[in-house]
Structure formats: C-alpha cells, structure tokens
Design a protein around this motif. Structure first.
Motif, mmCIF file in Angstrom:
data_model
loop_
_atom_site.group_PDB
_atom_site.id
_atom_site.type_symbol
_atom_site.label_atom_id
_atom_site.label_comp_id
_atom_site.label_asym_id
_atom_site.label_seq_id
_atom_site.Cartn_x
_atom_site.Cartn_y
_atom_site.Cartn_z
ATOM 1 N N GLY A 1 106.067 29.249 36.745
ATOM 2 C CA GLY A 1 105.410 29.956 35.743
ATOM 3 C C GLY A 1 106.609 30.957 34.859
ATOM 4 N N LEU A 2 107.478 31.293 35.637
ATOM 5 C CA LEU A 2 108.579 32.129 34.998
ATOM 6 C C LEU A 2 109.326 31.258 34.221
ATOM 7 C CD1 LEU A 2 109.388 34.604 37.904
ATOM 8 C CD2 LEU A 2 108.128 35.178 35.933
ATOM 9 N N SER A 3 109.571 30.144 34.584
ATOM 10 C CA SER A 3 110.441 29.163 33.817
ATOM 11 C C SER A 3 109.715 28.951 32.370
ATOM 12 C CB SER A 3 110.399 28.005 34.663
ATOM 13 O OG SER A 3 111.370 28.171 35.722
ATOM 14 N N LEU A 4 108.362 28.470 32.488
ATOM 15 C CA LEU A 4 107.542 28.548 31.252
ATOM 16 C C LEU A 4 107.519 29.597 30.242
ATOM 17 C CD1 LEU A 4 104.262 26.435 32.792
ATOM 18 C CD2 LEU A 4 106.443 25.543 31.357
ATOM 19 N N VAL A 5 107.539 30.796 30.684
ATOM 20 C CA VAL A 5 107.392 31.997 29.875
ATOM 21 C C VAL A 5 108.931 32.275 29.335
ATOM 22 C CG1 VAL A 5 106.992 34.261 29.832
ATOM 23 C CG2 VAL A 5 105.631 33.109 31.193
ATOM 24 N N PHE A 6 109.920 32.137 30.009
ATOM 25 C CA PHE A 6 111.212 32.612 29.684
ATOM 26 C C PHE A 6 112.412 31.606 29.320
ATOM 27 C CE2 PHE A 6 109.653 36.101 32.230
ATOM 28 C CZ PHE A 6 109.755 37.128 31.502
ATOM 29 N N LEU A 7 112.267 30.746 29.968
ATOM 30 C CA LEU A 7 113.335 29.382 29.592
ATOM 31 C C LEU A 7 112.866 28.405 28.660
ATOM 32 C CD1 LEU A 7 114.535 28.926 33.226
ATOM 33 C CD2 LEU A 7 115.478 30.135 31.643
ATOM 34 N N TYR A 8 111.737 28.141 28.599
ATOM 35 C CA TYR A 8 111.059 27.254 27.834
ATOM 36 C C TYR A 8 111.281 27.367 26.318
ATOM 37 C CZ TYR A 8 108.113 23.269 25.955
ATOM 38 O OH TYR A 8 107.818 22.197 25.362
ATOM 39 N N PRO A 9 110.921 28.481 25.862
ATOM 40 C CA PRO A 9 111.368 28.921 24.544
ATOM 41 C C PRO A 9 112.725 28.639 24.170
ATOM 42 C CG PRO A 9 109.634 30.539 25.353
ATOM 43 C CD PRO A 9 110.401 29.518 26.502
ATOM 44 N N SER B 1 101.521 27.336 57.239
ATOM 45 C CA SER B 1 101.933 28.720 56.651
ATOM 46 C C SER B 1 103.299 28.481 55.887
ATOM 47 C CB SER B 1 102.340 29.874 57.862
ATOM 48 O OG SER B 1 101.071 30.029 58.605
ATOM 49 N N ARG B 2 104.227 27.676 56.379
ATOM 50 C CA ARG B 2 105.501 27.479 55.747
ATOM 51 C C ARG B 2 105.131 26.807 54.327
ATOM 52 N NH1 ARG B 2 108.699 25.066 60.966
ATOM 53 N NH2 ARG B 2 108.726 27.282 62.034
ATOM 54 N N VAL B 3 104.407 25.708 54.459
ATOM 55 C CA VAL B 3 103.780 24.872 53.386
ATOM 56 C C VAL B 3 103.343 25.883 52.215
ATOM 57 C CG1 VAL B 3 102.546 23.194 52.295
ATOM 58 C CG2 VAL B 3 103.831 22.829 54.329
ATOM 59 N N ALA B 4 102.450 26.677 52.731
ATOM 60 C CA ALA B 4 101.733 27.669 51.663
ATOM 61 C C ALA B 4 102.683 28.672 50.937
ATOM 62 C CB ALA B 4 100.719 28.535 52.488
ATOM 63 N N ILE B 5 103.719 28.944 51.825
ATOM 64 C CA ILE B 5 104.718 29.902 51.255
ATOM 65 C C ILE B 5 105.529 29.113 50.175
ATOM 66 C CG2 ILE B 5 106.776 31.227 51.884
ATOM 67 C CD1 ILE B 5 105.489 31.884 54.452
ATOM 68 N N VAL B 6 106.076 28.010 50.542
ATOM 69 C CA VAL B 6 106.881 27.124 49.662
ATOM 70 C C VAL B 6 106.113 26.765 48.630
ATOM 71 C CG1 VAL B 6 108.130 25.050 49.368
ATOM 72 C CG2 VAL B 6 108.233 26.279 51.546
ATOM 73 N N ALA B 7 104.718 26.632 48.274
ATOM 74 C CA ALA B 7 103.863 26.223 47.324
ATOM 75 C C ALA B 7 104.080 27.666 46.310
ATOM 76 C CB ALA B 7 102.839 25.743 47.889
ATOM 77 N N THR B 8 103.695 28.679 47.078
ATOM 78 C CA THR B 8 103.549 30.066 45.989
ATOM 79 C C THR B 8 104.750 30.159 45.284
ATOM 80 O OG1 THR B 8 101.970 30.562 47.839
ATOM 81 C CG2 THR B 8 103.069 32.369 46.330
ATOM 82 N N VAL B 9 106.068 30.278 46.282
ATOM 83 C CA VAL B 9 107.363 30.501 45.274
ATOM 84 C C VAL B 9 107.429 29.539 44.368
ATOM 85 C CG1 VAL B 9 109.691 30.413 45.932
ATOM 86 C CG2 VAL B 9 108.092 31.716 47.576
ATOM 87 N N THR B 10 107.119 28.112 44.581
ATOM 88 C CA THR B 10 107.384 27.163 43.582
ATOM 89 C C THR B 10 106.580 27.483 42.504
ATOM 90 O OG1 THR B 10 107.845 25.365 45.245
ATOM 91 C CG2 THR B 10 107.305 24.892 43.171
ATOM 92 N N ALA B 11 105.303 27.836 42.468
ATOM 93 C CA ALA B 11 104.402 28.143 41.493
ATOM 94 C C ALA B 11 104.851 29.324 40.476
ATOM 95 C CB ALA B 11 102.913 28.264 41.978
ATOM 96 N N ILE B 12 105.397 30.552 41.317
ATOM 97 C CA ILE B 12 106.020 31.641 40.445
ATOM 98 C C ILE B 12 107.236 31.290 39.675
ATOM 99 C CG2 ILE B 12 106.734 34.003 40.969
ATOM 100 C CD1 ILE B 12 105.146 34.124 43.278
ATOM 101 N N VAL B 13 108.125 30.590 40.254
ATOM 102 C CA VAL B 13 109.083 30.117 39.643
ATOM 103 C C VAL B 13 108.924 29.319 38.461
ATOM 104 C CG1 VAL B 13 111.302 28.809 39.895
ATOM 105 C CG2 VAL B 13 110.772 30.327 41.778
#
Length: 373
Positions: free
Chosen positions: A324-332, A310-322
C-alpha cells in the motif's frame, strides 16, 4: 641397620611367643588381623611391600595388687631398632599417666642403646617387678575418687552414633577421655561406630563436647538417659572398654553379638532403638520419580501448526502494508508522464491565482518543478 623384612620377622616371632604365654582371648588379641596376614605374606615374599603396622592388646594381671591393666602395643616397621609404641588403656589419673609414660621412656631408652632384640617380654616382666608404683598411685587416686563420688548426685548415660570410627587417634581419645573423666561404658569402632558413656552428668557433657570438636562425617547423640542419684542403682557398666563384634570376614559388625551384650546389661530398649536406626540407615534412599519433560507429539504438532499460521498472518500483513505504501509514494514517481497527462486534463481551464487562498504562494505543478530540478 637390619632390613625391614628382618624386623617384621622378629615382630611376628615375638607375637607368636606372646600368644603362647597368654593364650586366652581375654588376655591377648591382635589389634588388626589384616595387618598380621599382610606381614606373613611379606615375609613369605608373596608381596613386595607392607603398609600396616602390627599391633596387639594385652591384659596383664598384677597379682601383688590384685588388679589388671590393659596395654596396647604398636610396632613401627623397624622395631626392635625403633622404639615400640606403648599405651596404657586402663584408668589412671593424669599424674599417674605421666609417671607411667616417663618410666616407659626410660625403659625404652635403655633398651635401644643396649640391645637390638625384641624386648616386649622383658617390659612385661619389668611391669610385674614395679607394681608398687601403680598401687601407691592408685591408692591415692581411689581415695580422691571416692570422695568425689560421694559429692556427686546426678548421673546420666549418653548414646552416640557415628557414621564410622576407624582413625587410631580418635579411638585412643575416646578411651583416654573416658578414663580421664571417670566414665564407664564402651566404644565399638567400625561402621557404624557406637559409643556409650555413663557417669556424673557434668563429666558426660564434657565428654560429648570434646567428641564434637573432632572431625566427623556424621556424629549424632541418639539418646541421653538421666539416671538420677547413684543410690538408685541405674548404672550398668563398671569400666570403659573397646568392643569388637565382627563377622568372620572382619568387614561388618555382628549386631547380634552387640544386642546380646546390651541384653546382658539390661539395656534391651536401646538395642531396639539402634536396630531400627541402623536398618533405616542401610536402606537405600527412595528418590522421587523424575518429571517427564517431553512434550506430547500430538500437542507439539498442534502448537507447531498454530505457530506456522501466526507467522503466515504476520508476513501477509507486512506485505500488504508495504504494498500500500508503495502505491501511494513510489508509483507516482515511477509513472511521472502518465500523471502529468492526467494533471493537464483535470486542471484544464483553471487559473491557479484565482483558486489560491490569499497570503499563500501560487500553486505550481510538482511534475514541472521536478523536471526543472
């Protein structure tokens, strides 16, 4: 003032003299055997101090009035310099008790002021010489008591169980209250303590009320027997007395002697009840097994494995969200030049004023504005 060792020695000598004069165990017996042994060791210098007072109970027969009285003597440590403590254990009315106590005080005051020698033997002689005081009081009381008994109709017998009875003051109250209320029966001090009283029902109830007002570790009414009218002849005792049934080591009751005593009084049913009750009290209390709060290792491993997943799944989900947000807002913002080139290619030949809806400001290149700022 004599030393305490000298006083104890005089007390022991007087007790030996009394035992010779009253050799029967029914006439004389020591109130505390251990105190007697302790006093002897103190006199022989086998111990440095003494903690128990010597005492004994003496049954004195008054020949002139053909009756007997029971007296309890308790020696203070400095007797005969200090007055001996004397208690009358035979039934007398309250008025007669008061007269008896006043006579004792006068006798003791005279002895203390005149002599410094043991005087219990002289006191017993004084009792024999003054029997008329008791007979006159007893005659009056007997008439009153007989008139009261005629009016009484209902009798009862009360059986009382106590965790223990050791306190001297309690033992004295148990006896004195029974005499005062015209009750018969017995008390057996020690552990356990047993009290039985029988008499007029209202007096029995009053006796039980007085006992309950004292402080006890445990006091329980085991049984109350209704004996009906005196003419039914259900009374089993003719006096109230303190019994002592002990083993040779003086530590526990000899219940066999108690059961034989009850058998002689035709109270076998009560002896069976007490026997079962005392045996149940002496048996150790059975405790329920303690619950096993430990977790099975196999179950713990499964639970532990599930928790890690359960912990691994939660960490993976948070990492994916962070991410994705980085690609949308920070990368440009990090790659401004690249997106500026892409913007020029994509919007080549487009006039912003032609494509802009009316009423809205003209669109400008955000990278140019960023650069201008």
């Amino acid at each position: 003032m004599n030393s305490i060792r000298s006083c104890i020695e005089q007390q022991l000598n007087e007790i030996e003299l009394l035992r010779c004069c009253y050799p029967s165990s029914d006439e004389f017996y020591l109130d505390d055997i251990e105190a007697f042994s302790e006093a002897k060791e103190f006199i022989d210098e086998k111990r440095e101090n003494i903690q128990r007072n010597l005492g004994f109970i003496l049954k004195l027969h008054l020949n002139d009035i053909n009756t007997s009285i029971e007296l309890q003597f308790v020696y203070p440590f400095y007797y005969p310099e200090s007055p001996v403590d004397i208690h009358l254990r035979t039934y007398l009315s309250r008025e007669c008790y008061e007269k008896f106590n006043e006579s004792i005080k006068q006798f003791l005051n005279n002895k203390i002021s005149s002599l410094q020698e043991p005087y219990v033997m002289e006191f017993l002689s004084w009792i024999q010489d003054n029997q008329i005081l008791f007979i006159s009081s007893n005659d009056t009381i007997s008439k009153t008591t007989n008139e009261q008994i005629i009016k009484k109709k209902f009798f009862s017998r009360l059986w009382i169980y106590s965790h223990h009875i050791y306190n001297t003051e309690k033992r004295r109250n148990i006896i004195n209250w029974a005499h005062e209320l015209h009750l018969n029966g017995f008390s057996m001090p020690g552990k356990p303590g047993i009290i039985c009283v029988e008499g007029e029902e209202s007096d029995v109830n009053e006796y039980w009320t007085r006992l309950r007002n004292l402080t006890w570790k445990k006091l329980q009414m085991k049984e109350k027997e209704f004996l009906g009218d005196k003419n039914e002849n259900n009374l089993r005792f003719n006096q109230f007395q303190e019994l002592s049934f002990v083993h040779d080591n003086h530590s526990k009751h000899d219940l066999g002697q108690l059961y034989q005593y009850l058998h002689d009084k035709q109270l076998d049913r009560i002896s069976i009840i007490y026997s079962n009750y005392i045996m149940n009290q002496e048996q150790p209390t059975k405790r329920l097994p303690r619950p096993d709060l430990r977790v099975n290792p196999s179950k713990w491993s499964a639970a532990q494995s599930g928790g890690i997943a359960s912990r691994v799944a939660i960490v993976a989900t948070v990492t994916a969200i962070v991410g994705g947000l980085s690609l949308v807002f920070l990368y440009p913002y990090i790659n401004i030049e690249r997106f500026r080139r892409i913007q020029k290619v994509n919007r080549a030949g487009i006039n912003p004023e032609d494509v802009q809806p009316p009423g809205l400001p003209v669109w400008r290149d955000p990278f140019d504005r960023k650069k201008a700022g």
